[in-house]
Scaffold this motif. Structure first.
Motif, PDB file in Angstrom:
ATOM      1  N   PHE A  98       0.857  -1.186   0.000  1.00 22.34           N
ATOM      2  CA  PHE A  98       0.000   0.000   0.000  1.00 22.34           C
ATOM      3  C   PHE A  98       0.891   1.233   0.000  1.00 22.34           C
ATOM      4  O   PHE A  98       1.842   1.332   0.777  1.00 22.34           O
ATOM      5  N   GLN A  99       0.611   2.193  -0.884  1.00 26.10           N
ATOM      6  CA  GLN A  99       1.433   3.383  -1.021  1.00 26.10           C
ATOM      7  C   GLN A  99       0.635   4.633  -0.676  1.00 26.10           C
ATOM      8  O   GLN A  99      -0.578   4.681  -0.838  1.00 26.10           O
ATOM      9  N   ARG A 100       1.341   5.660  -0.227  1.00 26.88           N
ATOM     10  CA  ARG A 100       0.734   6.942   0.116  1.00 26.88           C
ATOM     11  C   ARG A 100       0.158   7.607  -1.132  1.00 26.88           C
ATOM     12  O   ARG A 100       0.669   7.425  -2.234  1.00 26.88           O
ATOM     13  N   ALA A 101      -0.877   8.403  -0.946  1.00 23.51           N
ATOM     14  CA  ALA A 101      -1.555   9.057  -2.068  1.00 23.51           C
ATOM     15  C   ALA A 101      -0.849  10.354  -2.437  1.00 23.51           C
ATOM     16  O   ALA A 101      -0.509  11.153  -1.558  1.00 23.51           O
ATOM     17  N   PRO A 102      -0.629  10.618  -3.739  1.00 23.22           N
ATOM     18  CA  PRO A 102       0.019  11.860  -4.149  1.00 23.22           C
ATOM     19  C   PRO A 102      -0.959  13.001  -4.378  1.00 23.22           C
ATOM     20  O   PRO A 102      -0.555  14.085  -4.788  1.00 23.22           O
ATOM     21  N   MET A 103      -2.270  12.768  -4.148  1.00 25.13           N
ATOM     22  CA  MET A 103      -3.250  13.837  -4.366  1.00 25.13           C
ATOM     23  C   MET A 103      -4.313  13.796  -3.277  1.00 25.13           C
ATOM     24  O   MET A 103      -4.536  12.757  -2.639  1.00 25.13           O
ATOM     25  N   LEU A 104      -4.974  14.941  -3.057  1.00 22.69           N
ATOM     26  CA  LEU A 104      -6.021  15.031  -2.055  1.00 22.69           C
ATOM     27  C   LEU A 104      -7.261  14.259  -2.493  1.00 22.69           C
ATOM     28  O   LEU A 104      -7.507  14.086  -3.689  1.00 22.69           O
ATOM     29  N   GLY A 105      -8.054  13.798  -1.512  1.00 23.56           N
ATOM     30  CA  GLY A 105      -9.281  13.094  -1.820  1.00 23.56           C
ATOM     31  C   GLY A 105      -9.091  11.638  -2.177  1.00 23.56           C
ATOM     32  O   GLY A 105     -10.060  10.938  -2.468  1.00 23.56           O
ATOM     33  N   VAL A 106      -7.850  11.159  -2.159  1.00 23.31           N
ATOM     34  CA  VAL A 106      -7.551   9.755  -2.461  1.00 23.31           C
ATOM     35  C   VAL A 106      -6.812   9.165  -1.268  1.00 23.31           C
ATOM     36  O   VAL A 106      -5.819   9.735  -0.796  1.00 23.31           O
ATOM     37  N   ALA A 107      -7.294   8.039  -0.765  1.00 20.88           N
ATOM     38  CA  ALA A 107      -6.716   7.457   0.444  1.00 20.88           C
ATOM     39  C   ALA A 107      -5.332   6.870   0.198  1.00 20.88           C
ATOM     40  O   ALA A 107      -4.491   6.835   1.092  1.00 20.88           O
ATOM     41  N   GLY A 108      -5.064   6.399  -1.003  1.00 23.27           N
ATOM     42  CA  GLY A 108      -3.808   5.742  -1.329  1.00 23.27           C
ATOM     43  C   GLY A 108      -4.029   4.777  -2.471  1.00 23.27           C
ATOM     44  O   GLY A 108      -5.092   4.763  -3.104  1.00 23.27           O
TER      45      GLY A 108
END
Length: 390
Positions: free
Chosen positions: A289-299
């Motif tokens: 699981f990777q961190r999200a690069p944009m807002l509004g997306v959990a990952g």
């Protein structure tokens, strides 16, 4: 596990000798690489090429003690473009690692690293076009306790990642990137049981926690927790087969009810197969699981697959073909990103001090979101590097 593969075996007449310093050996290196990239922005709407000069100084300090171990590692990279100075970047890292041999059956090891990195052009995290590449600082730390009981081995480990993103400027407007600041904490327990010489079965139990440092109102709480259990086998059958492979189940819950929990198949494969003394084939597969690069997306869930071959053409000439494939699927979204690469590399060991590396790489990226169609890309890069090993 026998340390005698095509890539890892000792070559005393070509291996870097090191510089003695008390009870340590110093291994400084300086590499200069000339490269050409036919699509430096990794895009399809604006495709432009440029030449680069890359300097890579590094030093590795290794202890030479009969018991215990302590190493220091430092490296830097300075990229300079011939025509596009806005793409010039500097990255680097400094770290330490060590091991304490408590007794013949127990060891305690730890490492820590501080690094300054960038998101490579064309990657999922490359979200700013028209500004300098996205940059971030990263702190990584690991702690591991290893205890053997006859034919059984217990390993307890912890892992920490801390990401802090650097503000950028786009068309004169400051861009605050702190919404991407991220903390990752993982704990793992492994019980391994020897089945025969060179083969062991193991069970991994994992728990991780993901938190974003800043909550942006109206974009949802993206923090999450995951647990996983995997069953696998570890191999150390002389030179023929080394590594491990495991399969299992994971479940991830999000703090915000707007994001549905995800669960399913988990796996991890890292094998080195040496059909002959001159060839080693490395196979890797992993789901994370990777961190999200944009807002509004959990990952996003990322699956990576790779094959890398090292073939000893001559005692001092190694060929390195390889290929990778990566699939990123966004949580709570129908969109996904796909990346692939193919590479042919060669290393020529001229002496204990001089080394030449040549590489030809083809990369491609495909984004299923039609709003990101301009980010679909094909990219070719050729490079030639000369390294002096003090």
């Amino acid at each position: 596990m026998e340390n005698d593969t095509a890539a890892s075996r000792l070559r005393p007449e070509y291996d870097q000798p090191g510089i003695p310093a008390a009870t340590f050996l110093l291994f400084p290196t300086l590499s200069a690489e000339a490269a050409y990239n036919d699509n430096i922005y990794a895009r399809s709407d604006i495709k432009t090429g440029d030449a680069t000069l890359v300097l890579r100084p590094a030093i590795n300090v290794r202890s030479q003690w009969s018991r215990n171990q302590f190493d220091v590692i430092a490296r830097g990279e300075f990229d300079r473009y011939a025509k596009h100075a806005g793409e010039n970047v500097e990255t680097g890292a400094i770290g330490v690692d060590g091991r304490i041999d408590i007794d013949g059956q127990m060891t305690l090891s730890a490492d820590a690293m501080l690094a300054g990195n960038i998101e490579p052009r064309g990657s999922t995290g490359d979200t700013l076009f028209g500004a300098k590449p996205v940059a971030y600082g990263q702190i990584t730390a690991n702690l591991k306790l290893d205890q053997a009981f006859d034919r059984t081995r217990l390993t307890l480990s912890g892992h920490l990642d801390r990401y802090r993103y650097v503000a950028r400027e786009l068309d004169g407007v400051p861009i605050d990137m702190s919404y991407r600041d991220f903390n990752y904490l993982e704990g793992k327990a492994r019980v391994a049981q020897a089945l025969s010489p060179g083969v062991a079965a193991y069970v991994d139990l994992e728990l991780d926690n993901n938190t974003y440092s800043h909550l942006t109102p109206g974009t949802g709480q993206r923090d999450s927790t995951q647990y996983a259990a995997l069953f696998g086998f570890a191999f150390g059958i002389n030179r023929l087969l080394q590594g491990e492979a495991a399969v299992g189940y994971f479940h991830r819950d999000f703090r915000d009810n707007a994001y549905r929990a995800v669960s399913g198949l988990d796996y991890n494969v890292a094998l080195a197969w040496s059909p002959t003394r001159l060839t080693t084939v490395n196979l890797t597969a992993d789901k994370a699981f990777q961190r999200a690069p944009m807002l509004g997306v959990a990952g996003f869930e990322q699956q990576d697959f790779g094959v890398a071959v090292v073939h000893e053409l001559l005692r001092n000439i190694l060929l390195r073909p390889g290929a990778t494939y990566s699939l990123s699927e966004y949580v709570g979204s129908p969109f996904h990103d796909r990346f692939a690469s193919a590479q042919l590399g060669a290393t020529w060991l001229l002496s204990q001090h001089w080394q030449v590396d040549a590489n030809v790489t083809h990369r491609l990226g495909r984004f299923s979101d039609q709003a990101l169609a301009a980010r679909n890309f094909n990219q070719n890069r050729v490079s030639l590097a000369l390294t002096y090993r003090f």
